[in-house]
Enzyme design. Sequence first.
Site, mmCIF file in Angstrom:
data_model
loop_
_atom_site.group_PDB
_atom_site.id
_atom_site.type_symbol
_atom_site.label_atom_id
_atom_site.label_comp_id
_atom_site.label_asym_id
_atom_site.label_seq_id
_atom_site.Cartn_x
_atom_site.Cartn_y
_atom_site.Cartn_z
ATOM 1 N N GLU A 127 1.473 6.798 -1.451
ATOM 2 C CA GLU A 127 0.028 6.582 -1.572
ATOM 3 C C GLU A 127 -0.657 6.321 -0.241
ATOM 4 O OE1 GLU A 127 2.481 5.381 -3.505
ATOM 5 O OE2 GLU A 127 1.608 3.753 -4.684
ATOM 6 N N ASN A 128 0.075 5.738 0.685
ATOM 7 C CA ASN A 128 -0.595 5.368 1.937
ATOM 8 C C ASN A 128 -0.815 6.562 2.863
ATOM 9 O OD1 ASN A 128 2.206 5.415 2.346
ATOM 10 N ND2 ASN A 128 2.029 4.115 4.147
#
Lengths: 232, 232, 263, 263
Positions: free
Chosen positions: B60-61
């Site tokens: 996600e990052n």
Amino acid sequence: MNSSDQVLYNDPAPRLDRAGIAKRAARDLVDGTTVNLGIGIPAMCADFLPHGVELRYHAENGILGFEDLSAPGEGDPNLMDAGGKFPKLVPGMAFFDSVESFNLIRGGHIDVTVLGALQVSKSGDLANWMIPKRGIGSIGGAMDLAANAKRVIIAMEHTAKGDVAKIVEECTFPLTAQACVDQIVTDIAVIDVDRENKRLRLRETAPGWSFDDVQSRTAVALEVEGDLGTMV
Amino acid sequence: MNSSDQVLYNDPAPRLDRAGIAKRAARDLVDGTTVNLGIGIPAMCADFLPHGVELRYHAENGILGFEDLSAPGEGDPNLMDAGGKFPKLVPGMAFFDSVESFNLIRGGHIDVTVLGALQVSKSGDLANWMIPKRGIGSIGGAMDLAANAKRVIIAMEHTAKGDVAKIVEECTFPLTAQACVDQIVTDIAVIDVDRENKRLRLRETAPGWSFDDVQSRTAVALEVEGDLGTMV
Amino acid sequence: MDRSRSVSDSGRKDRTICLTVAINKIINSFEGAVADIPSGSSVMIGGFGGAGGQPTRLMLALRDQGATDLTIIGNVAGISKTTGYGWPDHLDPIDQGIFFESGQASKIICSFPVPGTTNPLSDIEKAWREGNAEVDIVPQGTLIERIRSAGAGIPAFYTPTGVGTPVAEGKEHREFDGQTFLLETALHADYALIRAEKADTRGNLQYIGTSRAFNPAMATAARVTIVEVDEIVEPGVIDAERVGTLSTYVDRIVKRAEGDPLP
Amino acid sequence: MDRSRSVSDSGRKDRTICLTVAINKIINSFEGAVADIPSGSSVMIGGFGGAGGQPTRLMLALRDQGATDLTIIGNVAGISKTTGYGWPDHLDPIDQGIFFESGQASKIICSFPVPGTTNPLSDIEKAWREGNAEVDIVPQGTLIERIRSAGAGIPAFYTPTGVGTPVAEGKEHREFDGQTFLLETALHADYALIRAEKADTRGNLQYIGTSRAFNPAMATAARVTIVEVDEIVEPGVIDAERVGTLSTYVDRIVKRAEGDPLP
């Protein structure tokens, strides 16, 4: 000013040419601001920036901070501006896609846009994308720019063919955006739009043009505050 | 299965350990797919990919296509995955920001996500972000992943402390997403979720575990179609 | 400070606005960069969670500055100080928890405010339990999209994420093509503290690796964007093809000291 | 063609979907890359308008393939053929007008379908005047955001652009903070034909200069994304910091011939 026979042949002095309009519009552009110039007369502003003023030009197709050149050329098709011109690359510029480009516009991050117009109303409504009788037109980035730039300057010829007024009580052409115009620079006048009060203030006239000369070619009653200046 | 005293001390055979759960979940991952692994047991799947299977890991990052390593380390803080691990850089990976990262998730471009769970219901509802009595929890990317990934696999221990069932008729914990789970892999079973009919199909049990052994630790009536397999 | 010029402008929506354009964006100290942030401000803090991409020096400067009643907006928040998440083992981690430890923050809007365990209790959870802080937990994709929308002039959008969960409570539900979505609104802030690898003197930013995260979107969503960088370079050093945040979004730039021991 | 593997998947919303993952995305010919596009398809065409960033070879292949009743989605459309916009002077420009000239397109959704003058009449305007094609004119920012929303899982959003104009007709109006906005919906397509400078064999794309424009968003919004590139490279040649479109979005890649005279 819809019936305009009486003024057709009696301009008191020459009107400014397209470059003259651009030059006057360029005078109010502020150093360091992010600016989008529409096609036509607006794009020519880049040639007449006051000394020391450096703008951060934005083009819808995804460049910021380039050097605007009004001359067309046989450039690299991958380095084009939105008007189809080929800008000069300068240090500190950036490329991006259309999503980012319109975030910048829609999000209110464009300080000033200079656009052309077919009609402008006293409340600052702008019509510049379709002539009703043609029935089809092109919007491009104009609606986003007009609705969302912090300041909208119109650079245009004061009247249409046959001296038909383009500055009107209410636009009869399809709108580009409501209540968006801040200033109108034409070949005979500089007019501020007081949108809140739906009033137009004549600030300057072209050399040799009087208040009445401009008023007679404008379908909205103009006001003057203080001295009337001369466009230079 | 809320009153579970009768099964507390009579496991018929050892349950799989956390690595064993991850290994079984990894077996169904398909070569070339874009996969997001949650923290905990899901992240361990990366260590047990079948031979020849190469996944496009998403974190996600803002990374896609890295090599997932389950070992923590003293890495570069600018090259972290969403679980705080330091992935290995491989050719063909890409970095991007959180907007793009969640476009990928919300837009349904993640093929498979493996997540942990506190509760899963027979209709595929997932609860995995808050224990009600604590009153505060962390959502992170779990709601986006669970609601939008093409396939959601839950990798978890079959029961909570005290053999309390986690596979339930209706989740009593706050939901992460409704009707999202496709498959549940636990330390004693592999279960397919037929969300449309709100039925759970037991596909495999851990070695030494019978249908009844698994059923007695599950608060939903399980079904079997064809032969019951053994988890390997 | 002769950093900016103002232009009076009749502005959108017939309100008088003041168009302030920073000519020299470089500030010499972290203290100076955050000096004018008043109590009661909303402050976005960039990064993902962990040291990478976090504007740690700006955060410490704001902590020392003392403004109170702050609303902090971040992603993973307060996890590093209790778990070490995203920090090298040999350093004491710093995260948004410092504003709750100091009592400066009255609210946080984030996606991941507490670790799995409660021992030790994080600063945010402690403040929440004691009734000293409001915690608004937002799904990460919704959080970043709300921030992005603020910068992009979009007041609200529909998302599939959160339907049927506690985050849907009180929100408009609407069907499109037979699926239910939630209405979510733009999230603006007064200030954004962000982190980048490099800035050029115009304010273009370059990010590295996974340090982008929430930084680029936050840069667009705040009234004033302040960036902490490792290096300031001349225009042109950052490749025009690799600008991660456009100069227009950046108001203030502060460079870290050479050899700063904090990551 | 042994290009893909299928996995049965019970999928979202309880529909059975087939998860097809292209293992080898490289197609040897433009003809082959567009061969399966059926009549009645919606086809996004990338770029801004002009030669840069336009998938010209894919467009010519689709023209030759003959599919009809196409809905074309693009930005500036049909301007180059009549005005030379964005093309070198020594070449005959090619644009979306070719699908109207050939009678293949029944509709176009775009922001800029006609030049200022009507002499000569563009292919799109001619088809429109003769009642052979529908022209849906969308503000550019709304068009790109609708496409972006389709790829980002956002079914609808509110925008300030177009209020009080003909594009607002029939649309929901809603106030946020005292300002009026229009509801606009996501715009999906069956196929996206896009253009990039380079692809790696995984499908990561690199763009150059102003050739990005509508290409990256369109890559995310279509069921099948087909990219025309000047070069195909091994993974790693495109810097991970400079990937413009992620491999996940790309289904088919076709390389132009060396020394192709078209820009």
